[in-house]
Design an enzyme around this catalytic site. Structure first.
Site, PDB file in Angstrom:
ATOM      1  N   GLU A  49      43.616  26.414 -11.463  1.00  0.00           N
ATOM      2  CA  GLU A  49      42.713  27.272 -12.038  1.00  0.00           C
ATOM      3  C   GLU A  49      41.716  27.099 -10.790  1.00  0.00           C
ATOM      4  O   GLU A  49      40.999  27.985 -10.810  1.00  0.00           O
ATOM      5  CB  GLU A  49      42.200  26.720 -13.480  1.00  0.00           C
ATOM      6  CG  GLU A  49      41.182  27.434 -13.531  1.00  0.00           C
ATOM      7  CD  GLU A  49      40.577  26.920 -15.716  1.00  0.00           C
ATOM      8  OE1 GLU A  49      39.602  26.618 -15.247  1.00  0.00           O
ATOM      9  OE2 GLU A  49      41.066  26.234 -16.294  1.00  0.00           O
ATOM     10  N   ASP A  53      39.884  29.058  -8.196  1.00  0.00           N
ATOM     11  CA  ASP A  53      38.427  29.738  -8.603  1.00  0.00           C
ATOM     12  C   ASP A  53      38.014  29.907  -7.178  1.00  0.00           C
ATOM     13  O   ASP A  53      36.964  30.362  -6.938  1.00  0.00           O
ATOM     14  CB  ASP A  53      37.729  28.807  -9.279  1.00  0.00           C
ATOM     15  CG  ASP A  53      36.027  28.476  -9.772  1.00  0.00           C
ATOM     16  OD1 ASP A  53      35.576  29.796 -10.274  1.00  0.00           O
ATOM     17  OD2 ASP A  53      35.622  27.778  -9.058  1.00  0.00           O
ATOM     18  N   GLU A 124      42.563  32.919 -12.931  1.00  0.00           N
ATOM     19  CA  GLU A 124      41.612  31.519 -12.128  1.00  0.00           C
ATOM     20  C   GLU A 124      43.145  31.205 -11.534  1.00  0.00           C
ATOM     21  O   GLU A 124      43.411  30.998 -10.261  1.00  0.00           O
ATOM     22  CB  GLU A 124      40.514  31.164 -11.805  1.00  0.00           C
ATOM     23  CG  GLU A 124      39.714  32.021 -12.358  1.00  0.00           C
ATOM     24  CD  GLU A 124      38.825  30.700 -12.466  1.00  0.00           C
ATOM     25  OE1 GLU A 124      37.528  31.291 -12.073  1.00  0.00           O
ATOM     26  OE2 GLU A 124      38.572  29.253 -13.079  1.00  0.00           O
TER      27      GLU A 124
END
Length: 232
Positions: A49, A53, A124
């Site tokens: 994640e 991102d 993400e």
């Protein structure tokens, strides 16, 4: 017996190739799942994640830079509207990611904004997995196909306007008061905190908003405050 995500079905849903199945198994494993499955061999998805991102922000930034001549401040607002938790949760739900996400029994029962944020985080982590699995170009194509297609909606509906800024502007204009925010409630472990913030005009509690950070909760309170006051 270890739970295996149906990656063939995932490939069809997302229209992607998968070379390393373990990456995508990890991308769709929430931390809470490990607490109930001690023998589970895959890590949770928070590191992917984190990576996804950054890849998402870069791809969106480059697209906006290449296609718009607006000043930096406006481009930043456009980007924020495309990569925030609400938008990513909406996109992830439309793609059906919630059907693949491994969570604890307690998390599975969550609905509404709490579930939406888990799906947003999974978006993400899937982008992070795709980046490692097949490189930046594949991740960029995925982002342009599923995220950038919402840009017209962002521009047409003014979703790039920060609700806190808008609420403050209108509160000062109509009431002569600057809004304030207070955390009314918070709960959950450090890795999965939830907050409820109140938006106040003087002593008046106008609206309450929930989020996974104080800032998210304040933005949601401001957004709902605009609705409550009829200032949309």
């Amino acid at each position: 017996m270890e739970t295996k995500i149906d990656l063939e079905q995932l490939k069809k849903k997302l229209v992607i190739d998968i070379q390393n199945p373990d990456l995508f198994q990890e991308a769709l494993t929430h931390r809470s799942y490990l607490n109930e499955h001690k023998g589970y061999k895959h890590p949770h998805n928070e590191r992917l994640e984190f990576l996804g991102d950054a890849v998402l922000e870069l791809a969106v930034t480059r697209y906006l830079f290449d296609n718009f001549k607006n000043p930096e401040g406006e481009l930043t607002s456009f980007r924020a509207a495309l990569v925030n938790g609400d938008m990513l949760g909406k996109i992830g739900h439309a793609l059906g990611l919630q059907d693949f996400l491994l969570m604890s029994r307690g998390e599975t029962k969550d609905t509404g904004r709490a579930r939406s944020y888990l799906v947003a985080n999974a978006m993400e982590s899937v982008i992070g997995a795709l980046y490692i699995d097949q490189g930046y170009d594949a991740a960029q194509r995925f982002i342009e196909k599923y995220v950038m297609t919402h840009l017209d909606e962002v521009l047409a509906q003014g979703l790039y306007t920060d609700p806190k800024s808008r609420f403050q502007e209108l509160a000062q204009e109509k009431n002569g008061v600057t809004p304030s925010y207070r955390v009314l409630k918070e709960w959950g472990p450090d890795h999965d905190r939830h907050f409820i913030a109140g938006a106040f005009l003087g002593d008046e509690l106008v609206a309450e908003g929930e989020g996974i950070s104080k800032q998210d909760a304040q933005r949601e309170a401001a957004r709902l405050g605009l609705i409550t006051k009829g200032w949309e």
